[in-house]
Design a protein around this motif. Structure first.
Motif, PDB file in Angstrom:
ATOM      1  N   GLN A  15       0.745  -1.164   0.089  1.00  0.00           N
ATOM      2  CA  GLN A  15      -0.030   0.044  -0.120  1.00  0.00           C
ATOM      3  C   GLN A  15       0.763   1.154  -0.033  1.00  0.00           C
ATOM      4  O   GLN A  15       2.064   1.034   0.327  1.00  0.00           O
ATOM      5  CB  GLN A  15      -0.919   0.001   1.152  1.00  0.00           C
ATOM      6  CG  GLN A  15      -1.959  -1.192   1.162  1.00  0.00           C
ATOM      7  CD  GLN A  15      -2.600  -0.906   2.582  1.00  0.00           C
ATOM      8  OE1 GLN A  15      -2.318  -1.197   3.716  1.00  0.00           O
ATOM      9  NE2 GLN A  15      -4.248  -0.978   2.323  1.00  0.00           N
ATOM     10  N   TRP A  61      -3.985  -6.633  -3.628  1.00  0.00           N
ATOM     11  CA  TRP A  61      -5.180  -5.744  -3.496  1.00  0.00           C
ATOM     12  C   TRP A  61      -5.943  -5.682  -4.717  1.00  0.00           C
ATOM     13  O   TRP A  61      -5.532  -6.350  -5.633  1.00  0.00           O
ATOM     14  CB  TRP A  61      -4.624  -4.239  -3.019  1.00  0.00           C
ATOM     15  CG  TRP A  61      -4.140  -4.189  -1.743  1.00  0.00           C
ATOM     16  CD1 TRP A  61      -2.877  -4.152  -1.562  1.00  0.00           C
ATOM     17  CD2 TRP A  61      -4.763  -4.260  -0.456  1.00  0.00           C
ATOM     18  NE1 TRP A  61      -2.329  -4.265   0.156  1.00  0.00           N
ATOM     19  CE2 TRP A  61      -3.705  -4.257   0.608  1.00  0.00           C
ATOM     20  CE3 TRP A  61      -6.123  -4.293  -0.105  1.00  0.00           C
ATOM     21  CZ2 TRP A  61      -4.012  -4.270   1.867  1.00  0.00           C
ATOM     22  CZ3 TRP A  61      -6.408  -4.133   1.354  1.00  0.00           C
ATOM     23  CH2 TRP A  61      -5.443  -4.186   2.080  1.00  0.00           C
ATOM     24  N   TRP A 140      -4.829  -1.744   7.559  1.00  0.00           N
ATOM     25  CA  TRP A 140      -4.902  -1.841   6.356  1.00  0.00           C
ATOM     26  C   TRP A 140      -5.468  -0.243   5.633  1.00  0.00           C
ATOM     27  O   TRP A 140      -5.441  -0.239   4.284  1.00  0.00           O
ATOM     28  CB  TRP A 140      -5.960  -2.614   5.716  1.00  0.00           C
ATOM     29  CG  TRP A 140      -5.462  -3.948   5.802  1.00  0.00           C
ATOM     30  CD1 TRP A 140      -3.947  -4.372   5.872  1.00  0.00           C
ATOM     31  CD2 TRP A 140      -6.126  -5.248   5.419  1.00  0.00           C
ATOM     32  NE1 TRP A 140      -4.094  -5.776   5.599  1.00  0.00           N
ATOM     33  CE2 TRP A 140      -5.344  -6.369   5.405  1.00  0.00           C
ATOM     34  CE3 TRP A 140      -7.542  -5.342   5.169  1.00  0.00           C
ATOM     35  CZ2 TRP A 140      -5.798  -7.577   5.090  1.00  0.00           C
ATOM     36  CZ3 TRP A 140      -7.967  -6.683   4.939  1.00  0.00           C
ATOM     37  CH2 TRP A 140      -7.089  -8.016   4.960  1.00  0.00           C
ATOM     38  N   ASP A 142      -5.648   2.785   3.991  1.00  0.00           N
ATOM     39  CA  ASP A 142      -4.820   3.584   3.230  1.00  0.00           C
ATOM     40  C   ASP A 142      -5.790   4.753   2.605  1.00  0.00           C
ATOM     41  O   ASP A 142      -5.416   6.010   2.006  1.00  0.00           O
ATOM     42  CB  ASP A 142      -4.375   3.105   1.917  1.00  0.00           C
ATOM     43  CG  ASP A 142      -5.282   2.334   1.109  1.00  0.00           C
ATOM     44  OD1 ASP A 142      -6.266   2.388   1.486  1.00  0.00           O
ATOM     45  OD2 ASP A 142      -4.958   1.984  -0.096  1.00  0.00           O
TER      46      ASP A 142
END
Length: 440
Positions: A15, A61, A140, A142
């Motif tokens: 990420q 992702w 997680w 972002d």
């Protein structure tokens, strides 16, 4: 510590989050790795089948390349005159998203004032050790969506947040932060759906709601994914003085579908009305956990969930009402009713009351039943076939809640789709096996 926990943290290296969220991510990462993986002995995960998720390996992702809805998926959108945000496998789709007002912004586009507001409220409603996947959502994190309605303002249109999943082995992390100022009002619709192909990804979603004094929110959460999808989500709500939250939840079921509701009455006069419908069939799983906490006096909560479970599907409902010792003059009610249309279907329901105040009015209950033979016979005597009678009785079991949907376009979108589902899927309305057992 499980392999899934390690694998989940490895995904964070792929990420590129905004820098001002780093401290929250780092703290959540440490908490996530320190928490034990739930087992059958973990009370709040006792009936949730985690094996499928534990064995699943996700390498990436959602696709980062520009992508947009095709014609078939676009037709599944609710025809709502709304501020619309569309995400495909967690990636923002500007083509089908509308131009947004200043009150709605993605975290990555937030200005300094909006960043300060996000940092003030994000991740502050529940303790991470009590909500494992909320901690993972923070790790997680972002990007996300901020819906901020200033005091004494009513949002001109509903906010329509669409999350579409396509058949790919990918992870999506969805985050929504709703902050309503004093005496403000908004409608928010969260819509999750997917292609008809077998899904092999995982979605982790979290919505946080902060309602100031006198604020009013209508919130809809519609989980309509394909039956092999894996989705764990949560809605966390804080209500201040005289605030009102009215929620509606719907889940059709998937290989793993769990949604937690954490609702806190923080100010006197707060009102909560939460309704839910779940319809698992085949070998699907639906799990709703709700926890309503009354911390202060003179608050009201009403919670009604109904489920129809067919084939070899499994439903779990755990609803808890907690009345703090200072929460006098509380009115709280909880009802969970279930209809089994197969002798292999399973429901584990557990309504709970914890009362530490002595001047309250509370009630809770749960039922598990099958279609009524007398009611079926009555309809057949009026000219309906057995199949038609079963459809009418089954759909009528949940239609009472559908009719109470305040947003007419959402109601008009759901009702024909569910009626069609009942008409073509005998697992939701064919109780012949149970009826034959009852007749013997």
């Amino acid at each position: 510590m499980s392999d899934f926990q390690h694998q989940a943290i490895r995904l964070t290296t792929q990420q590129q989050p905004v820098t001002w969220l780093e401290s929250l991510r780092n703290k959540a990462t440490d908490e996530w790795l320190a928490q034990p993986w739930p087992t059958r002995k973990t009370e709040h995960w006792k009936y949730t089948p985690m094996q499928a998720l534990h064995k699943t390996i996700f390498h990436t992702w959602g696709a980062t390349a520009n992508q947009t809805l095709d014609k078939d998926l676009a037709e599944e959108l609710i025809p709502l005159d709304a501020h619309r945000l569309v995400f495909i496998n967690g990636v923002f789709d500007p083509v089908y998203s509308s131009k947004l007002p200043e009150s709605i912004v993605r975290f990555s586009n937030a200005n300094a004032d909006q960043q300060a507001l996000i940092q003030e409220h994000l991740g502050n409603i529940v303790e991470g050790d009590k909500h494992l996947f909320a901690t993972l959502n923070n790790a997680w994190l972002d990007d996300g969506i901020l819906v901020h309605v200033p005091r004494n303002v009513q949002l001109d249109k509903p906010v329509y947040i669409v999350n579409v999943v396509t058949a790919m082995a990918a992870v999506s992390n969805q985050r929504v932060l709703i902050v309503l100022g004093e005496n403000s009002r908004a409608d928010v619709v969260e819509h999750y759906f997917s292609r008809d192909e077998v899904q092999n990804g995982f979605a982790n979603s979290l919505t946080e709601v902060h309602l100031a004094d006198g604020a009013n929110l209508h919130h809809y959460r519609l989980n309509l994914e394909e039956e092999h999808a894996q989705h764990i989500g949560a809605v966390h709500v804080d209500l201040q003085r005289n605030a009102r939250f009215r929620g509606f939840a719907l889940a059709l079921g998937s290989s793993l579908m769990r949604v937690d509701y954490q609702l806190n009455h923080r100010g006197q006069g707060a009102e909560l009305d939460l309704q839910g419908v779940y319809l698992p069939r085949n070998q699907q799983v639906v799990d709703y956990h709700t926890n309503v906490c009354h911390w202060v006096p003179h608050c009201t909560s009403n919670e009604v969930f109904r489920g129809i479970v067919g084939d070899s599907a499994q439903a779990i409902f755990n609803g808890c009402i907690y009345i703090h010792q200072d929460a006098q003059k509380t009115l709280a009610e909880l009802s969970n009713k279930n209809l089994l249309t197969s002798n292999k279907a399973e429901v584990n329901t557990k309504p709970e009351l914890e009362i530490y105040a002595d001047d309250v009015k509370c009630a809770h209950g749960a039922t598990i039943s099958q279609l009524n033979n007398n009611a079926r016979y009555y309809l057949q005597s009026r000219g309906l076939s057995r199949a038609e009678a079963d459809v009418m009785l089954s759909f009528g079991f949940i239609n009472e809640l559908l009719e109470q949907i305040a947003q007419p376009v959402v109601h008009d979108y759901l009702q024909p789709r569910l009626a069609k589902l009942f008409g073509r899927d005998n697992s939701l309305n064919d109780a012949s096996a149970l009826a034959e057992l009852a007749d013997d």
